[in-house]
Structures are given as structure tokens and as C-alpha cells.
Write an enzyme that holds these catalytic residues in place. Structure first.
Site, PDB file in Angstrom:
ATOM      1  N   LYS A 120      -4.058 -21.231   3.768  1.00  0.00           N
ATOM      2  CA  LYS A 120      -5.247 -20.580   3.195  1.00  0.00           C
ATOM      3  C   LYS A 120      -4.814 -19.528   2.171  1.00  0.00           C
ATOM      4  O   LYS A 120      -3.644 -19.115   2.149  1.00  0.00           O
ATOM      5  CB  LYS A 120      -6.061 -19.929   4.318  1.00  0.00           C
ATOM      6  CG  LYS A 120      -5.331 -18.807   5.049  1.00  0.00           C
ATOM      7  CD  LYS A 120      -6.046 -18.410   6.339  1.00  0.00           C
ATOM      8  CE  LYS A 120      -5.268 -17.320   7.068  1.00  0.00           C
ATOM      9  NZ  LYS A 120      -5.714 -17.152   8.452  1.00  0.00           N
TER      10      LYS A 120
ATOM     11  N   TYR B 209       0.402   8.535 -15.859  1.00  0.00           N
ATOM     12  CA  TYR B 209      -0.869   9.216 -15.597  1.00  0.00           C
ATOM     13  C   TYR B 209      -0.680  10.306 -14.552  1.00  0.00           C
ATOM     14  O   TYR B 209       0.013  10.101 -13.551  1.00  0.00           O
ATOM     15  CB  TYR B 209      -1.902   8.217 -15.061  1.00  0.00           C
ATOM     16  CG  TYR B 209      -2.466   7.273 -16.093  1.00  0.00           C
ATOM     17  CD1 TYR B 209      -3.218   7.744 -17.162  1.00  0.00           C
ATOM     18  CD2 TYR B 209      -2.271   5.914 -15.968  1.00  0.00           C
ATOM     19  CE1 TYR B 209      -3.757   6.860 -18.096  1.00  0.00           C
ATOM     20  CE2 TYR B 209      -2.799   5.018 -16.887  1.00  0.00           C
ATOM     21  CZ  TYR B 209      -3.547   5.509 -17.953  1.00  0.00           C
ATOM     22  OH  TYR B 209      -4.074   4.636 -18.859  1.00  0.00           O
TER      23      TYR B 209
END
Ligand SMILES: *Cc1c(COP(=O)(O)O)cnc(C)c1O
Length: 388
Positions: free
Chosen positions: A43, A273
Site C-alpha cells: 500500500k 530562514y
């Protein structure tokens, strides 16, 4: 699955080693034994490893079953030519039943609504359809509760186009030895459920409970089939309890890129940042083309490390959307284009996915599942490196 335009992509690549995947399966099968069936859980694009290629490699290695979460994933495998049985774990939604039946995909049934949807479609097509019943023995998610199972089975008797080919349950804490009594209670409840179904005349061929931790820490839970995800991909450190005896299992996935720019910043200069990293001395910084949009998590800021030229290099500053910077202190002569390993090994050094998941306070599955479609996918089959 979106195909990458490999020829124009930047060199940020997730490499799935299919030879290791197959070897992991063979080691596990040797360790647990050949008396049980093996279902590979592929999956979520095989936990981010590439479902089609992984399924092809596992089918060639002799896997018995596949499991996927959703109908679309099952159809991708059939479209790619996968022949082994596929269990669709995630229920069936209106509009999906006919495609599932026509593609020979086995639905998991856990509500009357799903049973009736598949039954009416099966009846219209004129074909009896195999289903697996999911029993909730304590996970508390999807599954038929034990108290309702008798009535549910009686109702199934009125749906002759359904054949109960399997019964399954799923463990909540098989990875936690302190909660072993709960897992044992789940297993006992599941045995009761199977017994009840048999007493009502059902003859399920496949009886399965064990996920990766169940299969290794609760041998009694192996029953007729084990449903393995993580261990096949070599994700073990945060999936199995410490000191669990396991066979030789290696990580299947590597994540690599190349340096985009190298610069020297003076003492006192900051990176990224928020200016969360300040150089204490003149520092060489290399910036690499990967960021949180690729699934390289912002939580790794100032904490994770990479391998460059046979040495570890720390992530400095915030991980941004498209860039990460690395401290090259102690690593001489790096230049744009040099290779960087973010997950995987290089000589003696290695970085496991579990190291990164610990930094992000999550599990390794979430890291590999989170690698985005922007990353180029490559597959190593033992002899050669293949693009998608
Ligand atoms: C995902 C899943 C598995 C596989 O779990 P792992 O821990 O990766 O082995 C098994 N069974 C069910 C029902 C699942 O949803």
C-alpha cells in the site's frame, strides 16, 4: 502514479534496491519457515518505495499475496501485469465493485454496506466473489466487532454470491512487549471469531493476523499467513522492539542528491530562514536541491546529517521548501555536482530512515511514504540501475 521526466530532473533521487527487497523476503521466509503464506503489503506506493516495481520483484521471488490500501493501488498492480492475488484493505466504495471484481481483486469486508454492494454487483455479473472479513479484536478502527459477528455471518448466508475466502484481524500494539497481554487477547478473540464462522458453516482458506511486529514477536500469531510491510523494506529499528531476533534484513531505499553550490561564509553569518544557524568561524556551506516539498522534513532543520565525500555533514539552518544547507567543516575540496547521501550508505558510513524518523518524532514509514513525486525514482535490480 505520475512518471518523472527523468532526463530533465535535478539529481535528487530515491533509489529502491529490488535485489535487497527480494533478499529481505528470502531471509524472512527462511527464518519464519515455509509453512505459512506471505502477503506483501505494498500500500501507499510500497511505503514510498514504488509499488509496481516492488511487487514485480516480490512476485518473481515467490510472494503468495499482495495487500494494498485502496482500489486504485490494486488496479495499478493489475495494469502492470501482477498476477498473484491482491487484497484491497480499504473497503469498497460505490462505483468500485465491478472494476475490482473484473480485475480479480479481493475486497476486505467489514460492514453490511460493503457486503451488499459487492453482492449486488457480483449477482449482476453472475460471478461468485471471494471476500476477506476483517474482524476488530481491539484496534478499534475498521472491522466487524465480535458482538456483531454472529448476526453479520447470518446476514452473509443470505448473500450467496459472496464466498468468505479469508478472515483477518489487525494488531494495535504488537510492537510493545509491555502490552503483550493485549496482543494475546486480540489473538484469542480472533480465534473465537474464526471458530464462530466455522460453526456456522463458513470455510475460510486464509486466516491471518500478524503484521511485521506480530510475525516476529508473537510466533503464535503467524497462523496461515503473515502480512508484512515494514520488515520487507528493511525498516526495523522503530517497528520491532529492541533485541527482537530477526534474520539479515537491510534497508531497501536510498535518497541521494548532488551539491548545487558551495560557498564560504564568514564568522557571524547566518544560514536560512529565521537565521537559526550562525557560523562560529569561517565556514564552508554546501547547498543541496531538496526540501520539505520533497518530503525532507522541516523537523530535520539543524538536526539531521548527510554523507559527503565519505564524511558526515550536518544540516545547518532551516530546511526550506526546495533547499537544504550542509556544513562542510572537515570535508575538503567539495564542489558543485558532488554526490550527497541523505538516506543510505557510503562506504563505512550510513544513515538509516529510522535516524531521520527519530529526529522528526515519527516512524520510519511516515518518512518513506512522504517522499514526494517530485523526487526522481530509480530502481536497482542487482545488475543495473533503472529509471522508472
Ligand atoms: C499496513 C498493514 C499491515 C502491514 O504492517 P507492517 O507493520 O508494515 O508489517 C498489515 N496488515 C494490515 C491490515 C495493514 O493495514
Amino acid at each position: 502514479m505520475q512518471e518523472n521526466r527523468n532526463s530533465t530532473n535535478r539529481p535528487t533521487e530515491a533509489i529502491t534496491n529490488l535485489a535487497i527487497l527480494a533478499a529481505n523476503f528470502r531471509s524472512i521466509k527462511e527464518f519464519i519457515g515455509g509453512s505459512v503464506n506471505y502477503m506483501a503489503v505494498v500500500k501507499a506506493n510500497a511505503y514510498g518505495h514504488g509499488a509496481v516495481r516492488c511487487a514485480e520483484a516480490l512476485e518473481a521471488a515467490g510472494i503468495d499475496w499482495f495487500a494494498v490500501a485502496i482500489a486504485e493501488e490494486a488496479l495499478d498492480l493489475r495494469a502492470a501485469g501482477i498476477k498473484k492475488p491482491i487484497l484491497c484493505l480499504g473497503g469498497v466504495w460505490p462505483g468500485q465493485a465491478e472494476t475490482l471484481i473484473r480485475n480479480n481483486i479481493t475486497p476486505t469486508v467489514f460492514t453490511v454496506e460493503i457486503a451488499e454492494l459487492i453482492h449486488s454487483t457480483a449477482k449482476a455479473i453472475g460471478q461468485r466473489v471471494d471476500i476477506h472479513l476483517k474482524i476488530d479484536t481491539g484496534m478499534g478502527r475498521v472491522g466487524i466487532q465480535l458482538a456483531e459477528l454472529g448476526d453479520f455471518l447470518d446476514h452473509l448466508k443470505t448473500l450467496p454470491f459472496l464466498n468468505v475466502d479469508g478472515m483477518m484481524t489487525h494488531f494495535a500494539v504488537a510492537d510493545d512487549p509491555e502490552q503483550d497481554p493485549f496482543t494475546e487477547q486480540q489473538l484469542a478473540a480472533f480465534h473465537d471469531a474464526v471458530e464462530l464462522a466455522r460453526s456456522k458453516g463458513f470455510q475460510p482458506k486464509h486466516i491471518d493476523a500478524a503484521n511485521s511486529p506480530g510475525a516476529f514477536t508473537h510466533p503464535a500469531s503467524r497462523l496461515g499467513m503473515v502480512r508484512l510491510g515494514g520488515v520487507l523494506y528493511g525498516l526495523v529499528d522503530d517497528i520491532l522492539p529492541k533485541n527482537t531476533p530477526i534474520p539479515n534484513i537491510k534497508p531497501v531505499l536510498s535518497l541521494t542528491t548532488r551539491i548545487a553550490q558551495v560557498k564560504t561564509i564568514p564568522a557571524g553569518a547566518t544560514v536560512g530562514y529565521g537565521r537559526t544557524f550562525t557560523a562560529e568561524a569561517e565556514t564552508v556551506v554546501a547547498t543541496i536541491p531538496i526540501g520539505y516539498n520533497d518530503g525532507y522534513r522541516r523537523a530535520f532543520s539543524n538536526k539531521a546529517r548527510a554523507i559527503v565525500a565519505g564524511k558526515y555533514a550536518n544540516v545547518v539552518g532551516k530546511v526550506s521548501m526546495d533547499w537544504v544547507s550542509l556544513d562542510m567543516t572537515g570535508i575538503a575540496g567539495v564542489k558543485p555536482g558532488d554526490k550527497v547521501v541523505l538516506i543510505g550508505s557510503d562506504g563505512e558510513l550510513s544513515i538509516r530512515t529510522e535516524e531521520l524518523s527519530q529526529i522528526a518524532e515519527t516512524i520510519s514509514y511516515e518518512i518513506t511514504c512522504g517522499l514526494s513525486s517530485r523526487i526522481t525514482r530509480r530502481y536497482f535490480d542487482g545488475d543495473s540501475l533503472l529509471h522508472l
